[in-house]
Design a protein around this motif. Structure first.
Motif, PDB file in Angstrom:
ATOM      1  N   ASP A  31       4.760  -8.646  -3.401  1.00 35.79           N
ATOM      2  CA  ASP A  31       3.580  -7.865  -3.048  1.00 35.79           C
ATOM      3  C   ASP A  31       2.316  -8.523  -3.598  1.00 35.79           C
ATOM      4  OD1 ASP A  31       1.541  -5.983  -2.801  1.00 35.79           O
ATOM      5  OD2 ASP A  31       2.868  -4.293  -3.082  1.00 35.79           O
ATOM      6  N   ARG A  37      -1.703   2.755  -0.810  1.00 40.50           N
ATOM      7  CA  ARG A  37      -0.511   2.001  -0.445  1.00 40.50           C
ATOM      8  C   ARG A  37       0.664   2.922  -0.091  1.00 40.50           C
ATOM      9  NH1 ARG A  37       0.471  -3.101  -3.191  1.00 40.50           N
ATOM     10  NH2 ARG A  37      -1.475  -4.153  -3.701  1.00 40.50           N
ATOM     11  N   ALA A  46       4.447   2.678   2.440  1.00 42.71           N
ATOM     12  CA  ALA A  46       5.589   2.202   1.662  1.00 42.71           C
ATOM     13  C   ALA A  46       6.834   2.016   2.519  1.00 42.71           C
ATOM     14  CB  ALA A  46       5.885   3.174   0.521  1.00 42.71           C
ATOM     15  N   PRO A 104       9.131   2.904  -2.787  1.00 40.26           N
ATOM     16  CA  PRO A 104       8.008   3.613  -3.432  1.00 40.26           C
ATOM     17  C   PRO A 104       7.793   3.197  -4.882  1.00 40.26           C
ATOM     18  CG  PRO A 104       9.414   5.148  -2.232  1.00 40.26           C
ATOM     19  CD  PRO A 104      10.147   3.848  -2.299  1.00 40.26           C
ATOM     20  N   THR A 154       6.078  -0.113  -4.999  1.00 35.14           N
ATOM     21  CA  THR A 154       4.674   0.057  -4.620  1.00 35.14           C
ATOM     22  C   THR A 154       3.834   0.488  -5.810  1.00 35.14           C
ATOM     23  OG1 THR A 154       5.265   0.641  -2.339  1.00 35.14           O
ATOM     24  CG2 THR A 154       3.101   1.345  -3.119  1.00 35.14           C
ATOM     25  N   CYS A 178       0.921  -1.664  -8.313  1.00 31.90           N
ATOM     26  CA  CYS A 178      -0.421  -1.178  -8.658  1.00 31.90           C
ATOM     27  C   CYS A 178      -0.664  -1.262 -10.158  1.00 31.90           C
ATOM     28  CB  CYS A 178      -0.595   0.258  -8.174  1.00 31.90           C
ATOM     29  SG  CYS A 178      -0.616   0.445  -6.381  1.00 31.90           S
ATOM     30  N   THR A 180       3.702   9.153  -4.105  1.00 34.40           N
ATOM     31  CA  THR A 180       4.090   8.088  -3.174  1.00 34.40           C
ATOM     32  C   THR A 180       5.322   8.483  -2.375  1.00 34.40           C
ATOM     33  OG1 THR A 180       3.153   6.386  -4.618  1.00 34.40           O
ATOM     34  CG2 THR A 180       4.772   5.663  -2.996  1.00 34.40           C
ATOM     35  N   SER A 234       4.932   8.752   1.554  1.00 36.33           N
ATOM     36  CA  SER A 234       5.649   7.712   2.289  1.00 36.33           C
ATOM     37  C   SER A 234       6.679   8.284   3.261  1.00 36.33           C
ATOM     38  CB  SER A 234       6.341   6.753   1.310  1.00 36.33           C
ATOM     39  OG  SER A 234       7.279   7.443   0.496  1.00 36.33           O
TER      40      SER A 234
END
Length: 287
Positions: free
Chosen positions: A44, A112, A116, A135, A138, A142, A186, A190
């Motif tokens: 990522d 984001r 996801a 998730p 993700t 961050c 998330t 997601s």
């Protein structure tokens, strides 16, 4: 006939996993796939800037530049008129750093979150792939991206912003709750976005204006009394207050915010996990 229905309902209820069982199962999946999560985080961070001269450094530069711009505009222009007092133990620049950095991390994570699963449809459709890792990866990405910004925040407060208080010892706990909150939100976003595509736009708009309804760049006392309740209706205000207690004030001044923060983190995680378990069998069909 009704007795049969009752037996069937009871059997289904007994087969439904408890929150504890779901949490333990989720934790086991994540623990077994830590190496996979690490690889996804690295992909990522590096993937979006492959071929660039500075490579993945651009990922870290963007949040630092954003925070630096706010420091310049608000810290220098407005903060020059503020002084260190017992009730305000630091300069305005450190106040901005402590409130703005965790909010920007949260904003990035939620931005984001809606993609996801949508951006990894090929992985979701693989039966053997542990999609629970998406998730989590993700959110971890961050936190890694904002790690230098957090280091800047803590260093500035320690060296230039009147130091750190005893409450700074709670920073690992605060970061843990923050991570749990981000993972829960998330999970929720997601798994619902593939069914309700408009959620992405709602999240984008909300995060664009939400910062101005948190005490991240101004003191609550500056807000007119009629509008001050908006700070308490915004759930992210409690995140900012907890960080301010931990790193800026050096003591617990917003006790209710700590309770709300912990409740939001645990509640969001359990709600997200429950939604994920219910929707997981259908994700591959809508992506």
């Amino acid at each position: 006939m009704s007795a049969d229905r009752g037996d069937t309902s009871a059997a289904a209820s007994s087969r439904a996993p408890s929150l504890l069982a779901m949490t333990l199962d989720f934790g086991r999946v994540i623990h077994r796939n830590l190496a996979l999560i690490r690889e996804m985080v690295l992909r990522d961070i590096k993937g979006g800037h492959a071929g660039h001269g500075l490579g993945s450094l651009w990922v870290y530069a963007q949040p630092i530049v954003v925070v630096g711009t706010y420091m310049l505009i608000f810290g220098v222009v407005i903060g020059s008129r503020m002084t260190v007092t017992a009730s305000f133990p630091g300069d305005y620049t450190s106040y901005i750093l402590v409130g703005l950095t965790p909010w920007l991390l949260m904003s990035n994570a939620l931005g984001r979150a809606t993609n996801a699963f949508s951006s990894n449809a090929n992985l979701v459709k693989q039966v053997v792939f542990p999609i629970e890792t998406l998730p989590v990866a993700t959110v971890m990405a961050c936190f890694v991206i904002y790690a230098p910004t957090f280091a800047l925040m803590v260093s500035y407060k320690f060296f230039f912003g009147a130091g750190l208080g005893w409450a700074a010892l709670a920073l690992p706990l605060v970061l843990g709750l923050h991570g749990l909150l981000c993972i829960g939100l998330t999970l929720l976003l997601s798994v619902t976005t593939p069914f309700l595509r408009d959620i992405r736009e709602f999240v984008t708009i909300y995060m664009s204006v939400s910062m101005y309804f948190t005490p991240a760049i101004y003191l609550p006392d500056w807000v007119p009394a009629a509008l001050r309740p908006l700070l308490y209706f915004n759930p992210f205000s409690y995140v900012v207050w907890v960080y301010q207690d931990t790193l800026f004030f050096g003591e617990i001044r917003h006790g209710f915010a700590w309770i709300m923060f912990a409740a939001m983190a645990i509640g969001a995680f359990l709600a997200g996990l429950t939604m994920f378990r219910r929707v997981k069998p259908y994700l591959g069909n809508v992506l």
